[in-house]
Design a protein around this motif. Structure first.
Motif, PDB file in Angstrom:
ATOM      1  N   SER A 130       0.830  -1.205   0.000  1.00 59.02           N
ATOM      2  CA  SER A 130       0.000   0.000   0.000  1.00 59.02           C
ATOM      3  C   SER A 130       0.865   1.256   0.000  1.00 59.02           C
ATOM      4  O   SER A 130       0.580   2.212  -0.720  1.00 59.02           O
ATOM      5  N   LEU A 131       1.936   1.244   0.791  1.00 64.80           N
ATOM      6  CA  LEU A 131       2.844   2.394   0.857  1.00 64.80           C
ATOM      7  C   LEU A 131       3.497   2.683  -0.481  1.00 64.80           C
ATOM      8  O   LEU A 131       3.676   3.840  -0.864  1.00 64.80           O
ATOM      9  N   PHE A 132       3.852   1.617  -1.201  1.00 62.34           N
ATOM     10  CA  PHE A 132       4.592   1.782  -2.451  1.00 62.34           C
ATOM     11  C   PHE A 132       3.724   1.610  -3.694  1.00 62.34           C
ATOM     12  O   PHE A 132       4.239   1.446  -4.793  1.00 62.34           O
ATOM     13  N   MET A 133       2.414   1.642  -3.500  1.00 62.06           N
ATOM     14  CA  MET A 133       1.464   1.606  -4.612  1.00 62.06           C
ATOM     15  C   MET A 133       1.646   0.364  -5.484  1.00 62.06           C
ATOM     16  O   MET A 133       1.659   0.438  -6.712  1.00 62.06           O
ATOM     17  N   ILE A 134       1.767  -0.786  -4.834  1.00 64.25           N
ATOM     18  CA  ILE A 134       1.859  -2.066  -5.534  1.00 64.25           C
ATOM     19  C   ILE A 134       0.544  -2.801  -5.289  1.00 64.25           C
ATOM     20  O   ILE A 134       0.255  -3.200  -4.165  1.00 64.25           O
ATOM     21  N   PRO A 135      -0.281  -2.994  -6.306  1.00 61.28           N
ATOM     22  CA  PRO A 135      -1.579  -3.653  -6.098  1.00 61.28           C
ATOM     23  C   PRO A 135      -1.418  -5.051  -5.514  1.00 61.28           C
ATOM     24  O   PRO A 135      -0.595  -5.840  -5.986  1.00 61.28           O
ATOM     25  N   SER A 155      -7.268   4.461  -7.681  1.00 61.54           N
ATOM     26  CA  SER A 155      -7.284   5.512  -8.702  1.00 61.54           C
ATOM     27  C   SER A 155      -5.959   6.277  -8.714  1.00 61.54           C
ATOM     28  O   SER A 155      -5.530   6.773  -9.765  1.00 61.54           O
ATOM     29  N   LEU A 156      -5.291   6.368  -7.551  1.00 62.03           N
ATOM     30  CA  LEU A 156      -3.974   7.001  -7.502  1.00 62.03           C
ATOM     31  C   LEU A 156      -2.935   6.154  -8.221  1.00 62.03           C
ATOM     32  O   LEU A 156      -2.004   6.688  -8.843  1.00 62.03           O
ATOM     33  N   PHE A 157      -3.082   4.838  -8.141  1.00 68.01           N
ATOM     34  CA  PHE A 157      -2.192   3.958  -8.894  1.00 68.01           C
ATOM     35  C   PHE A 157      -2.258   4.297 -10.381  1.00 68.01           C
ATOM     36  O   PHE A 157      -1.231   4.471 -11.050  1.00 68.01           O
TER      37      PHE A 157
END
Length: 370
Positions: A130-135, A155-157
């Motif tokens: 979550s911190l590093f935007m990894i789904p 949506s930020l991803f």
């Protein structure tokens, strides 16, 4: 495929689009209310704001317009590295805050949850992703969201992906190629609507690629509006445009969603962006628009931790209509207040600190090179 800047109509002054900022806040508030209501009304046809999720597509369209406006004429000079650093400083502090809040809500939810079903390792891995935007859609209690501890981060991803594609490809290409890409993306939106029956996807593992279609069209459309200077002068103002925007969110759900939702995304939201950029702001509403714009991103990225707790409260305690009305109205007000607190105490100071440090480093490098 290099853009010929002389052939692209560019707005002559770097004005600030306060009405667009204000509309972003209206959309963020609609998302929060929608998230409350979707717990209460499992049947979308009974949800008075059942299309509130389309606010994300409006965000994407706004983003394409704003990114083009802010960077088209200077990204080449500033360089890709500085562009990405600028975007990370702007976006990522609240990504981290939302992840931390989501983790705390998961660990200490007073209304329920199944914490014992998940190992410490799995929780830590989910938090890091979550911190590093990894789904990582692996937490059943979080609906297998791409980002279990901060659901709206999906949506930020895609926003990050759009920024990367913009930096490497989109800012370089001519408007004619941009138009072709937008038309292709429009076809993808229509396919998603037809295949899924709606445009609600993108937030979960099974609907991952729906998110790609949604960001592709709306971001490209916003960028195309800027590049084409499709600014419609009007006197609707912030109030009038807010009403028009809200109409899209309260549009009744029906079996025709697969047609009506793509129509809203393909034509109505780009029209509102064009109108918002060309409208006249009543001076008395300027502070409202500024506050609305400032609070929009903090509200969007911090509210969902409370929504998981609300969902467990609603599921376990089945409050009556009076209680529910009080809880939802109070919850919306408190979430706006909390978002403001996070913005003032955490987001603005941290971004200022990081920006100042970056300027100091650049100044030092410049001095060393003299």
């Amino acid at each position: 495929m290099t853009a010929n800047n002389s052939s692209i109509p560019i707005l002559q002054t770097k004005q600030h689009f306060e009405i667009l900022d204000g509309l972003r806040g209206v959309a963020a508030l609609a998302v929060v209310i929608f998230h409350f209501m979707e717990w209460i009304f499992t049947d979308p046809s009974k949800n008075f704001i059942g299309h509130g999720f389309l606010a994300v597509d409006f965000f994407f369209c706004l983003s394409g317009f704003v990114i083009g406006y802010a960077y088209d004429d200077r990204i080449a000079k500033m360089g890709l590295r500085n562009f990405f650093i600028s975007r990370i400083i702007r976006l990522h502090p609240l990504v981290a805050a939302g992840s931390v809040l989501g983790l705390l809500a998961f660990l200490f939810d007073p209304f329920g949850g199944n914490l014992e079903l998940y190992s410490t390792g799995k929780i830590i891995l989910t938090f890091i992703c979550s911190l590093f935007m990894i789904p990582l859609p692996v937490i059943a209690d979080r609906g297998f969201n791409l980002f279990s501890f901060n659901a709206p981060a999906w949506s930020l991803f895609w926003e990050y992906i759009a920024n990367i594609v913009y930096a490497f490809v989109l800012y370089r290409i001519a408007r004619s190629y941009l138009l072709i890409l937008t038309i292709i993306a429009a076809a993808a939106i229509c396919y998603v609507g037809y295949n899924s029956g709606n445009l609600l996807g993108g937030w979960s593992g099974p609907t991952f690629w729906d998110g790609f279609a949604r960001i592709s069209y709306s971001f490209l459309a916003g960028l195309l509006i800027y590049r084409s200077n499709w600014i419609i002068k009007n006197k609707l103002g912030f109030a009038g445009l807010s009403v028009l925007l809200l109409l899209a969110f309260i549009m009744p759900s029906s079996e025709m969603n697969w047609i009506t939702e793509p129509l809203i995304v393909l034509f109505y939201f780009p029209l509102l962006v064009s109108l918002g950029a060309g409208s006249v702001l009543n001076p008395g509403l300027k502070k409202v628009c500024v506050f609305s714009g400032n609070i929009s991103y903090p509200l969007y990225m911090t509210h969902y931790a409370a929504l998981w707790m609300f969902g467990n409260y609603y599921t376990n305690y089945k409050p009556d209509t009076t209680q529910l009305t009080f809880v939802v109205i109070s919850g919306v007000i408190l979430l706006v207040g909390f978002a403001y607190l996070v913005m003032v105490v955490y987001d603005i100071p941290l971004r200022k600190y990081l920006t100042d440090k970056r300027k100091e480093k650049l100044a030092k490098l410049k001095t060393e090179n003299i």
